[in-house]
Design a protein around this motif. Structure first.
Motif, PDB file in Angstrom:
ATOM      1  N   ARG A 217       0.850  -1.184   0.000  1.00 21.27           N
ATOM      2  CA  ARG A 217       0.000   0.000   0.000  1.00 21.27           C
ATOM      3  C   ARG A 217       0.889   1.239   0.000  1.00 21.27           C
ATOM      4  O   ARG A 217       2.017   1.216   0.507  1.00 21.27           O
ATOM      5  CB  ARG A 217      -0.921  -0.001   1.217  1.00 21.27           C
ATOM      6  CG  ARG A 217      -1.952  -1.129   1.190  1.00 21.27           C
ATOM      7  CD  ARG A 217      -3.032  -0.916   2.242  1.00 21.27           C
ATOM      8  NE  ARG A 217      -4.045  -1.957   2.196  1.00 21.27           N
ATOM      9  CZ  ARG A 217      -5.039  -1.999   1.328  1.00 21.27           C
ATOM     10  NH1 ARG A 217      -5.174  -1.025   0.433  1.00 21.27           N
ATOM     11  NH2 ARG A 217      -5.925  -2.980   1.339  1.00 21.27           N
ATOM     12  N   TRP A 218       0.369   2.328  -0.584  1.00 22.39           N
ATOM     13  CA  TRP A 218       1.126   3.581  -0.626  1.00 22.39           C
ATOM     14  C   TRP A 218       0.152   4.720  -0.366  1.00 22.39           C
ATOM     15  O   TRP A 218      -1.068   4.580  -0.511  1.00 22.39           O
ATOM     16  CB  TRP A 218       1.837   3.745  -1.974  1.00 22.39           C
ATOM     17  CG  TRP A 218       0.907   3.903  -3.151  1.00 22.39           C
ATOM     18  CD1 TRP A 218      -0.053   3.038  -3.563  1.00 22.39           C
ATOM     19  CD2 TRP A 218       0.854   5.001  -4.053  1.00 22.39           C
ATOM     20  NE1 TRP A 218      -0.709   3.512  -4.676  1.00 22.39           N
ATOM     21  CE2 TRP A 218      -0.178   4.729  -5.001  1.00 22.39           C
ATOM     22  CE3 TRP A 218       1.569   6.197  -4.174  1.00 22.39           C
ATOM     23  CZ2 TRP A 218      -0.497   5.604  -6.033  1.00 22.39           C
ATOM     24  CZ3 TRP A 218       1.248   7.056  -5.205  1.00 22.39           C
ATOM     25  CH2 TRP A 218       0.231   6.758  -6.126  1.00 22.39           C
ATOM     26  N   GLN A 219       0.697   5.860   0.053  1.00 23.21           N
ATOM     27  CA  GLN A 219      -0.165   6.962   0.451  1.00 23.21           C
ATOM     28  C   GLN A 219      -1.002   7.529  -0.685  1.00 23.21           C
ATOM     29  O   GLN A 219      -2.068   8.106  -0.444  1.00 23.21           O
ATOM     30  CB  GLN A 219       0.666   8.088   1.073  1.00 23.21           C
ATOM     31  CG  GLN A 219       1.091   7.828   2.489  1.00 23.21           C
ATOM     32  CD  GLN A 219       1.675   9.065   3.132  1.00 23.21           C
ATOM     33  OE1 GLN A 219       1.389  10.206   2.727  1.00 23.21           O
ATOM     34  NE2 GLN A 219       2.522   8.865   4.121  1.00 23.21           N
ATOM     35  N   GLY A 220      -0.553   7.369  -1.907  1.00 24.08           N
ATOM     36  CA  GLY A 220      -1.352   7.861  -3.022  1.00 24.08           C
ATOM     37  C   GLY A 220      -2.713   7.193  -3.071  1.00 24.08           C
ATOM     38  O   GLY A 220      -3.704   7.818  -3.446  1.00 24.08           O
TER      39      GLY A 220
ATOM     40  N   LEU B 257      -2.321   6.034   5.741  1.00 26.32           N
ATOM     41  CA  LEU B 257      -1.028   5.478   6.158  1.00 26.32           C
ATOM     42  C   LEU B 257      -0.189   6.523   6.895  1.00 26.32           C
ATOM     43  O   LEU B 257       0.594   6.186   7.790  1.00 26.32           O
ATOM     44  CB  LEU B 257      -0.243   4.974   4.948  1.00 26.32           C
ATOM     45  CG  LEU B 257      -0.720   3.692   4.268  1.00 26.32           C
ATOM     46  CD1 LEU B 257       0.057   3.480   2.972  1.00 26.32           C
ATOM     47  CD2 LEU B 257      -0.559   2.490   5.188  1.00 26.32           C
ATOM     48  N   ALA B 258      -0.353   7.778   6.512  1.00 25.63           N
ATOM     49  CA  ALA B 258       0.431   8.848   7.134  1.00 25.63           C
ATOM     50  C   ALA B 258       0.176   8.950   8.625  1.00 25.63           C
ATOM     51  O   ALA B 258       1.018   9.489   9.367  1.00 25.63           O
ATOM     52  CB  ALA B 258       0.124  10.182   6.458  1.00 25.63           C
TER      53      ALA B 258
ATOM     54  N   LEU C 175       0.617  15.069  -2.400  1.00 22.78           N
ATOM     55  CA  LEU C 175      -0.672  15.743  -2.203  1.00 22.78           C
ATOM     56  C   LEU C 175      -1.278  15.430  -0.833  1.00 22.78           C
ATOM     57  O   LEU C 175      -2.282  16.029  -0.452  1.00 22.78           O
ATOM     58  CB  LEU C 175      -1.664  15.315  -3.287  1.00 22.78           C
ATOM     59  CG  LEU C 175      -1.214  15.517  -4.735  1.00 22.78           C
ATOM     60  CD1 LEU C 175      -2.302  15.018  -5.684  1.00 22.78           C
ATOM     61  CD2 LEU C 175      -0.880  16.966  -5.020  1.00 22.78           C
ATOM     62  N   VAL C 176      -0.688  14.508  -0.088  1.00 25.45           N
ATOM     63  CA  VAL C 176      -1.247  14.051   1.185  1.00 25.45           C
ATOM     64  C   VAL C 176      -0.718  14.904   2.328  1.00 25.45           C
ATOM     65  O   VAL C 176       0.500  15.053   2.500  1.00 25.45           O
ATOM     66  CB  VAL C 176      -0.907  12.566   1.430  1.00 25.45           C
ATOM     67  CG1 VAL C 176      -1.440  12.123   2.803  1.00 25.45           C
ATOM     68  CG2 VAL C 176      -1.489  11.691   0.326  1.00 25.45           C
ATOM     69  N   ASP C 177      -1.631  15.455   3.115  1.00 26.58           N
ATOM     70  CA  ASP C 177      -1.257  16.176   4.330  1.00 26.58           C
ATOM     71  C   ASP C 177      -0.809  15.138   5.353  1.00 26.58           C
ATOM     72  O   ASP C 177      -1.596  14.301   5.799  1.00 26.58           O
ATOM     73  CB  ASP C 177      -2.464  16.961   4.853  1.00 26.58           C
ATOM     74  CG  ASP C 177      -2.121  17.859   6.034  1.00 26.58           C
ATOM     75  OD1 ASP C 177      -1.334  17.433   6.906  1.00 26.58           O
ATOM     76  OD2 ASP C 177      -2.659  18.979   6.107  1.00 26.58           O
TER      77      ASP C 177
ATOM     78  N   GLY D 184      -3.625  12.955   7.274  1.00 26.35           N
ATOM     79  CA  GLY D 184      -3.841  11.720   6.534  1.00 26.35           C
ATOM     80  C   GLY D 184      -4.895  11.853   5.455  1.00 26.35           C
ATOM     81  O   GLY D 184      -5.515  10.869   5.055  1.00 26.35           O
ATOM     82  N   ARG D 185      -5.075  13.084   4.953  1.00 21.80           N
ATOM     83  CA  ARG D 185      -6.050  13.325   3.884  1.00 21.80           C
ATOM     84  C   ARG D 185      -5.355  13.879   2.653  1.00 21.80           C
ATOM     85  O   ARG D 185      -4.405  14.662   2.756  1.00 21.80           O
ATOM     86  CB  ARG D 185      -7.133  14.294   4.345  1.00 21.80           C
ATOM     87  CG  ARG D 185      -8.050  13.738   5.417  1.00 21.80           C
ATOM     88  CD  ARG D 185      -9.296  14.587   5.553  1.00 21.80           C
ATOM     89  NE  ARG D 185      -8.977  15.940   5.996  1.00 21.80           N
ATOM     90  CZ  ARG D 185      -8.962  16.307   7.278  1.00 21.80           C
ATOM     91  NH1 ARG D 185      -9.245  15.439   8.228  1.00 21.80           N
ATOM     92  NH2 ARG D 185      -8.681  17.557   7.606  1.00 21.80           N
TER      93      ARG D 185
END
Length: 232
Positions: free
Chosen positions: A48-51, A56-57, A179-181, A185-186
């Motif tokens: 899995r990746w944050q994109g 995950l963050a 693009l992920v804060d 985590g959004r």
């Protein structure tokens, strides 16, 4: 190239999850010890990746002498060797997930970004009326401050930091993870990719920062001078 200072060292025990800031580290041929040695796999076994999974963050791995522990908002911590760790991840991410050894780790790479490079990007972003982005959007291993010219890392063939010597290997090509804060985590967007696409397109994609390999192992610390190596 002017001398500069190492102002940040971060490693990411679980690929895609939050990082751990250090004040010093022993760099080896494999890069930062324990960097991206674990990953979270989906039902197909793919990492899995944050994109695709920005939450995950919010998972914070913590390493100590007893091993690896995962923490997340609203959840009791769980150890990596706990049989319930997979159910814990599945419940938090809302999809089948398992903690697995990372198939490729960090490939011995160190991701380096300079403050001057980020500042130049943020000047462009704010000029179009958007909010600046923090350094953690780019998830660097090493942050350098003191260079007066943006993207100095692009032309740094060799760098001496503490007892170590680093050699530049390639551009860092950016993706939707930026693009992920990292605090919420959004996925936010469209910055910084919208602005980077205006002036940092390469044959491989949108570049920002650079990867380095460790040519001479050694200890580095926040506050160490970062100076050109023999080939820079």
């Amino acid at each position: 190239m002017t001398a500069a200072t190492l102002t940040g060292i971060t490693y990411y025990p679980v690929k895609g999850c939050a990082g751990t800031a250090l004040t010093e580290a022993a760099l080896t041929a494999g890069g930062l010890p324990h960097d991206r040695t674990w990953a979270i796999a989906d039902e197909k076994g793919d990492p899995r990746w944050q994109g695709g999974d920005p939450a995950l963050a919010l998972i914070t791995p913590e390493r100590n002498q007893d091993g690896l522990t995962l923490r997340a908002p609203g959840r009791d911590p769980v150890r990596a060797d706990d049989p319930d760790v997979h159910a814990w991840l599945t419940d938090f991410l809302g999809a089948p997930s398992t903690l697995v050894p990372s198939p490729d780790g960090n490939a011995g790479r160190l991701h380096l970004v300079s403050r001057a490079t980020l500042d130049a990007l943020n000047r462009r972003i704010t000029a179009r009326g958007a909010a600046p982005v923090p350094m953690d959007r780019f998830r660097p291993n090493l942050v350098v401050d003191g260079w007066t010219v943006a993207h100095t890392e692009d032309g740094a063939a060799r760098l001496l930091v503490g007892d170590a010597e680093l050699a530049r290997t390639e551009d860092t090509i950016r993706c939707a993870v930026t693009l992920v804060d990292q605090r919420t985590g959004r996925r936010e967007g469209p910055e910084p990719l919208r602005t980077l696409a205006d002036y940092r397109r390469t044959a491989g994609g949108v570049a920002f920062g650079a990867y380095f390999e460790v040519r001479r192992a050694g200890r580095v610390s926040v506050g160490d001078a970062v100076v050109p190596g023999p080939d820079s």
